[in-house]
Design a protein around this motif. Structure first.
Motif, PDB file in Angstrom:
ATOM      1  N   LEU A 117       8.571  -8.158   8.330  1.00  0.00           N
ATOM      2  CA  LEU A 117       7.902  -7.859   7.071  1.00  0.00           C
ATOM      3  C   LEU A 117       6.643  -7.043   7.323  1.00  0.00           C
ATOM      4  CD1 LEU A 117       7.800  -8.427   3.960  1.00  0.00           C
ATOM      5  CD2 LEU A 117       6.395 -10.423   4.515  1.00  0.00           C
ATOM      6  N   THR A 118       6.421  -6.035   6.509  1.00  0.00           N
ATOM      7  CA  THR A 118       5.209  -5.230   6.615  1.00  0.00           C
ATOM      8  C   THR A 118       3.963  -6.104   6.531  1.00  0.00           C
ATOM      9  OG1 THR A 118       6.291  -3.330   5.594  1.00  0.00           O
ATOM     10  CG2 THR A 118       3.893  -3.346   5.564  1.00  0.00           C
ATOM     11  N   GLY A 119       3.015  -5.842   7.431  1.00  0.00           N
ATOM     12  CA  GLY A 119       1.712  -6.491   7.348  1.00  0.00           C
ATOM     13  C   GLY A 119       1.602  -7.827   8.008  1.00  0.00           C
ATOM     14  N   ARG A 120       2.599  -8.210   8.815  1.00  0.00           N
ATOM     15  CA  ARG A 120       2.561  -9.536   9.422  1.00  0.00           C
ATOM     16  C   ARG A 120       1.995  -9.507  10.847  1.00  0.00           C
ATOM     17  NH1 ARG A 120       7.788 -13.024   7.906  1.00  0.00           N
ATOM     18  NH2 ARG A 120       8.722 -11.729   9.518  1.00  0.00           N
ATOM     19  N   LYS A 121       1.581  -8.352  11.311  1.00  0.00           N
ATOM     20  CA  LYS A 121       1.023  -8.252  12.664  1.00  0.00           C
ATOM     21  C   LYS A 121      -0.395  -7.676  12.615  1.00  0.00           C
ATOM     22  CE  LYS A 121       4.028 -10.035  15.456  1.00  0.00           C
ATOM     23  NZ  LYS A 121       4.411 -11.012  14.424  1.00  0.00           N
ATOM     24  N   ILE A 122      -1.220  -8.198  11.707  1.00  0.00           N
ATOM     25  CA  ILE A 122      -2.549  -7.622  11.502  1.00  0.00           C
ATOM     26  C   ILE A 122      -3.493  -7.878  12.673  1.00  0.00           C
ATOM     27  CG2 ILE A 122      -2.416  -7.582   8.989  1.00  0.00           C
ATOM     28  CD1 ILE A 122      -3.945 -10.198   8.886  1.00  0.00           C
TER      29      ILE A 122
END
Length: 370
Positions: free
Chosen positions: A237-242
């Motif tokens: 999912l986009t944005g899950r490795k901030i």
């Protein structure tokens, strides 16, 4: 003597979350390539052999979302739905609308696209002013992709994760305590062969020899097998490795993700600007390390607050440094966009191996302060 250990992780471009980030940023870049005033907030979800694109796009650009998705997956290297994903036959769902007029009315007049808090950080412990652990983790993860794509370790697949633990003595990196690498591979590869190849062709090519010793522990694929991977092994999912995207946990994070968002979203633009300012405070010798925080309100131009912490290393007081920042930089959303040239299609360059520490990006430029 103060001794402690700190760990950071990075992932390869084939990690499901990073695949999602790259698809989102590829859509953003194509919109900006045709219309640099595009408003984009796109998220990608990958699971099995299915990709779902959702979000808001307001643009004059005519883009073929399905083509972008398939080309991006192909570039990463996924071509087998039986063990990860196949760019040729994956199912693609597209759910895209236009930006809410309630948001647009504030952004159109130069205000922030959302409320929120953002952080920036820099330290003099590496040549690119990044924390040592995340710097090494990114280099190892990038090397994993390089040896796969260049045929140096031809049996590797795109998915992979890296973790590096650094021993600090008196707040300085002293040695590497352990390295953990999980690398997806084709079936029927002996684990001893894989381990030796990764040690010789990845780790020893990246880690300085003086940072490893006989007590450094190396773990390669601890479960003993990593064949099923990518979106078939785990959703993305986009944005899950901030934290991978920023400072590896060494600095705080405001919570907002970067990928898939145009620069009117201060989650992205302000975080880039604060990295630029923090890096230049350190590079100009005003502190050995620096953390900044800024906050915005939706629709408002000026930030609500600015905070700085130099951890007792500042050559000026925190108040003086905040005054310097306010006098030197335009921190309105439009001011940041213009200063860092954030309407250009640059974002797929940022997606993998960290949004910070790369010399070719505008926010990494060193300038003279004062």
């Amino acid at each position: 003597m103060k001794k402690y250990y700190f760990t950071s992780e990075s992932v390869t471009e084939g990690h499901p979350d990073k695949l999602a980030d790259l698809i989102s940023d590829s859509i953003l870049d194509e919109c900006l390539r045709q219309d640099n005033n595009s408003r984009v907030a796109v998220e990608t979800f990958v699971s099995g052999n299915t990709v779902t694109i959702a979000g808001q796009i307001t643009t004059t650009a005519e883009i073929n979302v399905e083509k972008i998705v398939r080309e991006t997956i192909k570039t990463v290297g996924y071509d087998n739905e039986n063990i990860d994903m196949n760019y040729k036959n994956c199912k693609i769902n597209i759910e895209i609308t236009k930006q809410s007029p309630d948001i647009a009315m504030g952004v159109d007049t130069g205000g922030a696209g959302d409320q929120g808090i953002m952080f920036g950080y820099a330290s003099d412990e590496t040549e690119n002013y990044m924390p040592y652990a995340i710097n090494m983790a990114h280099k190892l993860a990038k090397r994993l992709a390089e040896v796969r794509k260049n045929g140096i370790i031809s049996y590797l697949r795109p998915d992979g994760k890296v973790q590096v633990t650094v021993e600090y003595i008196d707040d300085k990196p002293s040695r590497i305590e352990n390295i953990l690498i999980s690398a997806q591979h084709n079936e029927n590869i002996e684990q001893d062969v894989l381990k030796n190849d990764i040690i010789e062709k990845v780790i020893k090519e990246i880690i300085p020899s003086n940072m490893m010793d006989n007590n450094t522990k190396i773990y390669i694929n601890p479960t003993g097998r990593f064949v099923i991977g990518g979106p078939l092994g785990d959703t993305g999912l986009t944005g899950r490795k901030i934290i991978v995207d920023t400072y590896g946990g060494y600095s705080r994070h405001g919570g907002g993700a970067f990928s898939g968002k145009d620069a009117s979203k201060v989650d992205r633009a302000a975080a880039y600007m604060l990295r630029h300012i923090a890096k230049n405070i350190v590079a100009n010798g005003l502190a050995n390390k620096c953390e900044l925080q800024i906050s915005y309100a939706i629709g408002m131009r000026e930030p609500l607050s600015i905070y700085i912490n130099t951890f007792g290393t500042g050559k000026k007081s925190d108040e003086e440094l905040v005054d310097l920042i306010k006098s030197k930089f335009d921190l309105t959303p439009n001011g940041i966009i213009e200063y860092l040239k954030l309407k250009e299609p640059i974002y797929t360059q940022t997606t993998n191996y960290g949004h910070f520490g790369k010399s070719n990006l505008s926010w990494e430029k060193i300038i003279k302060l004062g």
